[in-house]
Design a protein around this motif. Structure first.
Motif, PDB file in Angstrom:
ATOM      1  N   GLU A  79     -10.574  25.861  18.910  1.00 21.04           N
ATOM      2  CA  GLU A  79     -10.270  27.202  19.402  1.00 21.04           C
ATOM      3  C   GLU A  79      -9.207  27.121  20.512  1.00 21.04           C
ATOM      4  OE1 GLU A  79     -13.448  30.621  18.980  1.00 21.04           O
ATOM      5  OE2 GLU A  79     -13.810  29.382  20.716  1.00 21.04           O
ATOM      6  N   PRO A  82      -5.394  25.035  18.316  1.00 19.92           N
ATOM      7  CA  PRO A  82      -5.541  25.091  16.858  1.00 19.92           C
ATOM      8  C   PRO A  82      -4.690  24.033  16.146  1.00 19.92           C
ATOM      9  CG  PRO A  82      -4.910  27.223  17.778  1.00 19.92           C
ATOM     10  CD  PRO A  82      -4.732  26.222  18.863  1.00 19.92           C
ATOM     11  N   LYS A  86      -3.806  25.925   8.823  1.00 13.92           N
ATOM     12  CA  LYS A  86      -5.237  26.260   8.795  1.00 13.92           C
ATOM     13  C   LYS A  86      -5.791  26.196   7.370  1.00 13.92           C
ATOM     14  CE  LYS A  86      -5.495  28.646  13.141  1.00 13.92           C
ATOM     15  NZ  LYS A  86      -5.639  29.885  13.875  1.00 13.92           N
ATOM     16  N   PHE A 113     -16.735  32.173  13.386  1.00 17.13           N
ATOM     17  CA  PHE A 113     -15.697  31.278  13.930  1.00 17.13           C
ATOM     18  C   PHE A 113     -14.410  31.408  13.102  1.00 17.13           C
ATOM     19  CE2 PHE A 113     -13.355  27.347  13.369  1.00 17.13           C
ATOM     20  CZ  PHE A 113     -12.992  27.048  14.670  1.00 17.13           C
ATOM     21  N   CYS A 114     -14.568  31.393  11.771  1.00 18.67           N
ATOM     22  CA  CYS A 114     -13.389  31.445  10.890  1.00 18.67           C
ATOM     23  C   CYS A 114     -12.626  32.757  11.078  1.00 18.67           C
ATOM     24  CB  CYS A 114     -13.820  31.296   9.421  1.00 18.67           C
ATOM     25  SG  CYS A 114     -14.348  29.620   9.044  1.00 18.67           S
ATOM     26  N   ARG A 116     -12.627  34.786  13.635  1.00 18.58           N
ATOM     27  CA  ARG A 116     -12.016  34.899  14.957  1.00 18.58           C
ATOM     28  C   ARG A 116     -10.793  34.000  15.119  1.00 18.58           C
ATOM     29  NH1 ARG A 116     -15.302  35.209  20.574  1.00 18.58           N
ATOM     30  NH2 ARG A 116     -14.351  33.252  21.170  1.00 18.58           N
ATOM     31  N   ASN A 117     -10.759  32.914  14.343  1.00 16.93           N
ATOM     32  CA  ASN A 117      -9.680  31.942  14.552  1.00 16.93           C
ATOM     33  C   ASN A 117      -8.699  31.859  13.390  1.00 16.93           C
ATOM     34  OD1 ASN A 117     -10.362  30.421  17.217  1.00 16.93           O
ATOM     35  ND2 ASN A 117     -12.313  30.702  16.155  1.00 16.93           N
ATOM     36  N   TYR A 119      -9.103  31.368  10.036  1.00 15.45           N
ATOM     37  CA  TYR A 119      -9.306  30.472   8.884  1.00 15.45           C
ATOM     38  C   TYR A 119      -9.937  31.293   7.760  1.00 15.45           C
ATOM     39  CZ  TYR A 119      -9.082  26.600  12.256  1.00 15.45           C
ATOM     40  OH  TYR A 119      -8.695  25.712  13.238  1.00 15.45           O
TER      41      TYR A 119
END
Ligand code: FMN
Length: 205
Positions: A79, A82, A86, A113-114, A116-117, A119
């Protein structure tokens, strides 16, 4: 580039059930699979590796209805910094209890998580009775679920799979109590000692 990397997030990675599940996955998936354990010190190396692959499969156990802390720390590191590219993130999770749905919350955490980031979330396979199933005649069920999971990633038809031992809860509790009691006996630990919150004489809570 079509390349899949498996990352093992079990704290006991070299001797883990997750490693055994990863081996089954690698055998089904074919040539272009690389496998690594997540450790405290290899986050930068793994970041570089996943920056160049099309798919990453995170294989890990359920710990206290959530993700093991070593895996959480790795996700935090991703996070903060990065990877260059991705990959699609797929999840292969196993838990000790019979019900594969115990894993649902941890899967939701990974999806969050995915999202928000940035992926894409790929496939998921949830395995119940994960400590035991591979050493029973029901191992074919785990192998079948992992084969289908692998195929979905290869064909880019991402989907959700699950499996567990087809036992009643009563029978599962009976069998697991017998297993852990004789395991404790092997190391001189009684059933009463196993029921306390003490680990090697230290109180944990
Ligand atoms: C500290 C700890 C917490 C655990 N928490 C859960 C849990 O909440 N639910 C569950 O079904 N199994 C739980 N388990 C069982 C593990 O998920 C199970 O033993 C798994 O097969 C371990 O996989 P590994 O060998 O890949 O680490 C826990 C195990 C440990 C050691």
């Amino acid at each position: 580039m079509e390349k899949t990397i498996i990352l093992n997030g079990s704290p006991r990675a070299p001797k883990s059930n997750s490693k055994r599940y990863a081996e089954i996955f690698s055998a089904c998936h074919g040539a272009d699979v690389e496998y690594y354990n997540i450790t405290r010190t290899n986050h930068d190396e793994l970041r570089r590796k996943i920056g160049t692959c099309s798919d990453v499969v995170l294989v890990f156990p359920l710990y206290a209805d959530a993700l093991p802390v070593g895996l959480l720390n790795f996700l935090k590191a991703l996070e903060l910094e990065p990877p260059a590219g991705k990959p699609v993130v797929s999840v292969m999770i196993n838990c000790g209890f019979l019900e594969y749905r115990q894993n649902d919350l941890a899967v939701r955490m990974m999806k969050f998580f995915c999202k928000r980031n940035g992926y894409a979330f790929g496939s998921v396979v949830e395995i119940g009775s994960g400590e035991a199933i591979l050493d029973t005649p029901f191992r074919f069920l785990a192998k079948r679920a992992i084969r289908d999971f692998s195929r979905s990633i290869r064909n880019r038809k991402y989907a959700a799979f699950h499996t567990t031992m087809p036992l009643t809860k009563r029978l599962f509790i009976l069998a697991s109590t017998l297993y852990w009691s004789s395991y404790g006996k092997k190391y001189g630990v009684t059933r009463e000692e196993m029921r306390t919150m003490r680990i090697e004489g230290e109180k944990t809570v």
